[in-house]
Motif scaffolding. Structure first.
Motif, PDB file in Angstrom:
ATOM      1  N   LEU A  62      -8.307   5.374   2.278  1.00 42.99           N
ATOM      2  CA  LEU A  62      -7.734   5.482   3.898  1.00 42.99           C
ATOM      3  C   LEU A  62      -6.891   4.891   4.489  1.00 42.99           C
ATOM      4  N   GLY A  63      -6.347   5.616   5.217  1.00 39.49           N
ATOM      5  CA  GLY A  63      -5.007   5.417   6.360  1.00 39.49           C
ATOM      6  C   GLY A  63      -5.054   5.761   7.662  1.00 39.49           C
ATOM      7  N   LEU A  64      -4.126   5.066   8.205  1.00 43.35           N
ATOM      8  CA  LEU A  64      -3.958   5.956   9.715  1.00 43.35           C
ATOM      9  C   LEU A  64      -2.011   5.930   9.486  1.00 43.35           C
ATOM     10  N   ASN A  65      -1.372   6.541  10.163  1.00 44.03           N
ATOM     11  CA  ASN A  65       0.382   6.018   9.615  1.00 44.03           C
ATOM     12  C   ASN A  65       0.665   6.355  10.611  1.00 44.03           C
ATOM     13  N   PHE A  66       1.512   5.400  11.251  1.00 42.70           N
ATOM     14  CA  PHE A  66       2.113   5.942  12.925  1.00 42.70           C
ATOM     15  C   PHE A  66       3.711   6.453  12.904  1.00 42.70           C
TER      16      PHE A  66
END
Length: 68
Positions: A62-66
């Motif tokens: 699970l990841g969050l990209n900016f």
């Protein structure tokens, strides 16, 4: 023998922020024969050992990209 299968998805909240998720299934198996001989002045011993190992692993990410 090694088998690797996976898939993932990415959901964009806006142009610069997204949430990613992925899942992987990994299966591996191996087998081998080990032949050896022990020789001393009284006897000689010859043996064969067989090894077999298999493993099934599931990985979830699970990841969050900016993006800028």
């Amino acid at each position: 023998f090694h088998f690797n299968f996976g898939f993932g998805a990415e959901y964009y909240f806006n142009e610069s922020l997204s949430l990613t998720t992925n899942i992987r299934f990994i299966y591996s198996r191996f087998s081998a024969d080990y032949d050896y001989r022990n020789v001393n002045e009284y006897s000689t011993i010859t043996e064969t050992l067989s090894y077999t190992y298999s493993e099934f692993v599931t990985r979830v990410g699970l990841g969050l990209n900016f993006y800028f």
